[in-house]
Design an enzyme around this catalytic site. Sequence first.
Site, PDB file in Angstrom:
ATOM      1  N   CYS A 149       1.467  -1.675   0.223  1.00 26.16           N
ATOM      2  CA  CYS A 149       0.779  -0.113   0.073  1.00 26.16           C
ATOM      3  C   CYS A 149       0.712   1.150  -0.016  1.00 26.16           C
ATOM      4  O   CYS A 149       0.399   2.256  -0.645  1.00 26.16           O
ATOM      5  CB  CYS A 149      -0.968   0.164   1.063  1.00 26.16           C
ATOM      6  SG  CYS A 149      -0.246  -0.631   2.947  1.00 26.16           S
ATOM      7  N   HIS A 242      -2.119   6.495   3.997  1.00 30.96           N
ATOM      8  CA  HIS A 242      -0.940   6.680   3.814  1.00 30.96           C
ATOM      9  C   HIS A 242      -0.555   7.951   2.988  1.00 30.96           C
ATOM     10  O   HIS A 242      -0.284   8.730   1.885  1.00 30.96           O
ATOM     11  CB  HIS A 242      -0.283   5.150   3.100  1.00 30.96           C
ATOM     12  CG  HIS A 242      -0.057   4.807   3.746  1.00 30.96           C
ATOM     13  ND1 HIS A 242      -0.887   4.268   5.138  1.00 30.96           N
ATOM     14  CD2 HIS A 242       0.541   3.006   3.688  1.00 30.96           C
ATOM     15  CE1 HIS A 242      -0.814   2.877   5.318  1.00 30.96           C
ATOM     16  NE2 HIS A 242      -0.561   2.390   4.500  1.00 30.96           N
TER      17      HIS A 242
HETATM   18  P1  NAP Z   1      -6.935  -8.759   8.202  1.00 30.19           P
HETATM   19  O1  NAP Z   1      -7.342  -7.795   8.367  1.00 30.19           O
HETATM   20  O2  NAP Z   1      -5.703  -9.976   9.555  1.00 30.19           O
HETATM   21  O3  NAP Z   1      -7.279  -9.926   7.421  1.00 30.19           O
HETATM   22  C1  NAP Z   1      -6.639 -11.245   7.367  1.00 30.19           C
HETATM   23  C2  NAP Z   1      -8.016 -12.070   5.558  1.00 30.19           C
HETATM   24  O4  NAP Z   1      -7.096 -13.916   6.024  1.00 30.19           O
HETATM   25  C3  NAP Z   1      -9.160 -12.497   6.569  1.00 30.19           C
HETATM   26  O5  NAP Z   1     -10.031 -12.801   6.085  1.00 30.19           O
HETATM   27  C4  NAP Z   1      -8.210 -14.248   7.611  1.00 30.19           C
HETATM   28  O6  NAP Z   1      -9.589 -14.578   7.745  1.00 30.19           O
HETATM   29  C5  NAP Z   1      -7.724 -14.808   6.672  1.00 30.19           C
HETATM   30  N1  NAP Z   1      -7.055 -16.183   7.075  1.00 30.19           N
HETATM   31  C6  NAP Z   1      -6.085 -16.170   8.359  1.00 30.19           C
HETATM   32  N2  NAP Z   1      -5.426 -17.486   8.230  1.00 30.19           N
HETATM   33  C7  NAP Z   1      -6.298 -17.759   7.088  1.00 30.19           C
HETATM   34  C8  NAP Z   1      -6.171 -19.379   6.303  1.00 30.19           C
HETATM   35  N3  NAP Z   1      -5.595 -19.727   7.395  1.00 30.19           N
HETATM   36  N4  NAP Z   1      -6.927 -19.609   5.370  1.00 30.19           N
HETATM   37  C9  NAP Z   1      -7.242 -18.784   5.190  1.00 30.19           C
HETATM   38  N5  NAP Z   1      -7.869 -17.853   5.589  1.00 30.19           N
HETATM   39  C10 NAP Z   1      -6.688 -17.196   6.059  1.00 30.19           C
HETATM   40  O7  NAP Z   1      -5.321  -7.859   7.067  1.00 30.19           O
HETATM   41  P2  NAP Z   1      -5.830  -7.436   6.338  1.00 30.19           P
HETATM   42  O8  NAP Z   1      -5.076  -5.985   6.578  1.00 30.19           O
HETATM   43  O9  NAP Z   1      -7.073  -7.103   5.034  1.00 30.19           O
HETATM   44  O10 NAP Z   1      -4.107  -8.000   5.052  1.00 30.19           O
HETATM   45  C11 NAP Z   1      -4.811  -8.877   4.283  1.00 30.19           C
HETATM   46  C12 NAP Z   1      -3.645  -9.156   2.616  1.00 30.19           C
HETATM   47  O11 NAP Z   1      -3.275  -8.057   2.159  1.00 30.19           O
HETATM   48  C13 NAP Z   1      -2.005  -8.995   3.884  1.00 30.19           C
HETATM   49  O12 NAP Z   1      -1.621 -10.107   3.216  1.00 30.19           O
HETATM   50  C14 NAP Z   1      -1.815  -7.788   3.736  1.00 30.19           C
HETATM   51  O13 NAP Z   1      -0.669  -7.665   4.012  1.00 30.19           O
HETATM   52  C15 NAP Z   1      -2.438  -6.723   2.232  1.00 30.19           C
HETATM   53  N6  NAP Z   1      -2.400  -5.809   2.351  1.00 30.19           N
HETATM   54  C16 NAP Z   1      -2.814  -5.101   3.321  1.00 30.19           C
HETATM   55  C17 NAP Z   1      -2.985  -4.239   3.107  1.00 30.19           C
HETATM   56  C18 NAP Z   1      -4.327  -2.622   4.163  1.00 30.19           C
HETATM   57  O14 NAP Z   1      -4.284  -0.856   3.718  1.00 30.19           O
HETATM   58  N7  NAP Z   1      -4.620  -3.310   5.313  1.00 30.19           N
HETATM   59  C19 NAP Z   1      -2.439  -2.600   1.890  1.00 30.19           C
HETATM   60  C20 NAP Z   1      -1.869  -4.330   1.623  1.00 30.19           C
HETATM   61  C21 NAP Z   1      -2.002  -5.158   1.196  1.00 30.19           C
HETATM   62  P3  NAP Z   1     -10.529 -15.002   9.694  1.00 30.19           P
HETATM   63  O15 NAP Z   1     -11.166 -13.614   9.312  1.00 30.19           O
HETATM   64  O16 NAP Z   1     -11.028 -15.861   9.468  1.00 30.19           O
HETATM   65  O17 NAP Z   1      -8.805 -14.733  10.844  1.00 30.19           O
END
Ligand code: NAP
Length: 363
Positions: A149, A242
């Site tokens: 991001c 950001h």
């Molecule tokens: P998050 O809120 O922690 O969400 C993580 C997701 O992954 C949840 O739906 C979780 O499901 C799922 N998950 C975890 N363990 C799993 C498993 N074993 N099998 C299947 N699903 C699983 O994280 P986020 O901020 O949304 O980020 C998601 C991804 O995008 C990450 O790789 C992050 O680095 C990337 N990203 C984030 C941003 C940002 O601004 N937040 C920007 C760019 C990229 P449960 O709810 O069931 O635990």
Amino acid sequence: MDEYDYRVGILGATGAVGQTFVRLLDDHPWFTVTAVAASERSAGRPYRDAANWLSGQPIPSSVASLEVQLAEPEAMDCDFVFSALDSSVAGEIEAAFARAGLPVVSNAKNYRQHDRVPLLIPEVNPGHLSLIDAQSWSSEGFIVTNPNCSTTGLICGLHPLMDAFAPEAVQVTMLQALSGAGYPGVSSLDAVGNVVPYIGGEEEKLATEPRKILGSLKGDRVVPADLTLSAQCTRVPVRDGHVACASIRFRGDVGAEAVADALRTFEAPAVTESLPSRPDPFVQVLDAPDAPQPQRHVEAGGGMTVSVGRVQDCPVNDVKLVLLSHNTVRGAAGGAILNAELLASEGYLDRARADAAADPATT
Ligand code: NAP
């Protein structure tokens, strides 16, 4: 405008980015969400119960009642998937989907530096899509990623300057929003009234991802751009958006006025013109002395336009400026949706669907 009709699955649909996919895909003209997946904690429950819904708007009714699946290809009834999976599990799960013949449009970091995987921003490096042809997960399945991001906002500001001015080095200080850490993310006691000068892995991503995105395609490889980047990343108590405070050194003699002019007049490549999520403008240059600010400008272009302000001559390098981008929209779900729109309009999704129909064993 072209018409397409694809059934879409979301991996990691319950998280912060997954929820942004659900919100942005509501009423999308080309894509309909037909499957959602998350961890064992959420699987088997209706989406409305499994997701701790963060938006002020209601959950789209078509998704609220979908049962959350395990992130397994056979459980997902769709033509391709978006991945918002935690990076600790994304590597194996995304490869399993690609091997099973499904295109994966990912937000996770796991494949961003893979030689054959495009690290894509449609307005910047649409030509890198051809790397897909060299992938070998299966004849139909492939993986495309979008940048971190914080990289996204910086690149949107640098790309319009690349051809005309040849930047040589960039020093950037990132002020990163709390939503960038996912949900529940940073502890409230660490976040409120505080600045945390460390975000694991971010400074390394900012040193490497821009060089691949701005690099040139040679055969089935990207030759990284000749650019030195030094980043310092901090977490600040802002919900979304950001901010990047950057100072740029150029190879030639370049000043603030020329940089502001290049940003104002940049036109995105024609190949992006018909994409529904493409913002107009790509970058907005703000003249107010106190702009850009997350509270006022983060929603520009539906969260897809990057805002730039404070463009000034710099006594240390050549020019300094401040960029603002929406981390969960342009920097995550919105950027990935734009990537999928480019894949659709360039025929990659149809090709995958036609191949899968010819070989039903793959999905
Ligand atoms: P998050 O809120 O922690 O969400 C993580 C997701 O992954 C949840 O739906 C979780 O499901 C799922 N998950 C975890 N363990 C799993 C498993 N074993 N099998 C299947 N699903 C699983 O994280 P986020 O901020 O949304 O980020 C998601 C991804 O995008 C990450 O790789 C992050 O680095 C990337 N990203 C984030 C941003 C940002 O601004 N937040 C920007 C760019 C990229 P449960 O709810 O069931 O635990």
